[in-house]
Design an enzyme around this catalytic site. Structure first.
Site, mmCIF file in Angstrom:
data_model
loop_
_atom_site.group_PDB
_atom_site.id
_atom_site.type_symbol
_atom_site.label_atom_id
_atom_site.label_comp_id
_atom_site.label_asym_id
_atom_site.label_seq_id
_atom_site.Cartn_x
_atom_site.Cartn_y
_atom_site.Cartn_z
ATOM 1 N N ARG A 12 -2.832 2.707 2.987
ATOM 2 C CA ARG A 12 -2.408 2.259 1.657
ATOM 3 C C ARG A 12 -0.913 2.476 1.417
ATOM 4 N NH1 ARG A 12 -6.051 4.225 -3.008
ATOM 5 N NH2 ARG A 12 -4.932 2.513 -3.988
ATOM 6 N N CYS A 13 -0.236 3.141 2.352
ATOM 7 C CA CYS A 13 1.186 3.461 2.197
ATOM 8 C C CYS A 13 2.032 2.449 2.966
ATOM 9 C CB CYS A 13 1.441 4.865 2.727
ATOM 10 S SG CYS A 13 3.180 5.315 2.848
ATOM 11 N N SER A 14 2.992 1.836 2.287
ATOM 12 C CA SER A 14 3.819 0.810 2.932
ATOM 13 C C SER A 14 4.659 1.398 4.071
ATOM 14 C CB SER A 14 4.720 0.114 1.911
ATOM 15 O OG SER A 14 5.653 1.018 1.361
#
Length: 113
Positions: A9-11
């Site tokens: 979920r972390c870019s």
């Protein structure tokens, strides 16, 4: 074997994973929110990174602000907090042999490839 501690979920974590894929090297993905590192693993990671445990903490997370910020915590307390609340672990972390980096910015990962 290269290992990435990854949060899909972390870019920044996704960018780090892309860099590893583009490198063509074999690597292992550890989704650390599901497969939470033990306190021992976290100590090994901070040792490889050459940092103190507090430097691996995401201090803007509400869990940190609500439960730990401003308290007098030992390194062991901080490691325990990360093991109990893996959202507190900075990401992504890439380990290759005896070298490790935090992939913020993602280009840091190139130094261990």
């Amino acid at each position: 074997m290269i290992k990435i501690y990854h949060n899909p979920r972390c870019s920044k974590s996704r960018q780090g994973l892309s860099l590893l894929e583009e490198s063509g090297k074999e690597f292992e993905v550890v989704k650390y929110l599901e497969d939470v590192p033990s306190e021992k693993e976290l100590r090994e990671i901070t040792d490889l990174l050459g940092i103190s445990p507090i430097e691996l903490v995401r201090k803007n997370e509400s869990i940190w602000k609500d439960n730990y910020k401003g308290k007098d915590l030992s390194d062991a307390d901080i490691i325990k907090a990360m093991a109990e609340n893996p959202k507190l672990i900075e990401r992504p972390i890439v380990i290759s042999g005896k070298k490790a980096v935090i992939g913020r910015p993602p280009k840091n990962i190139k130094s261990v490839l």
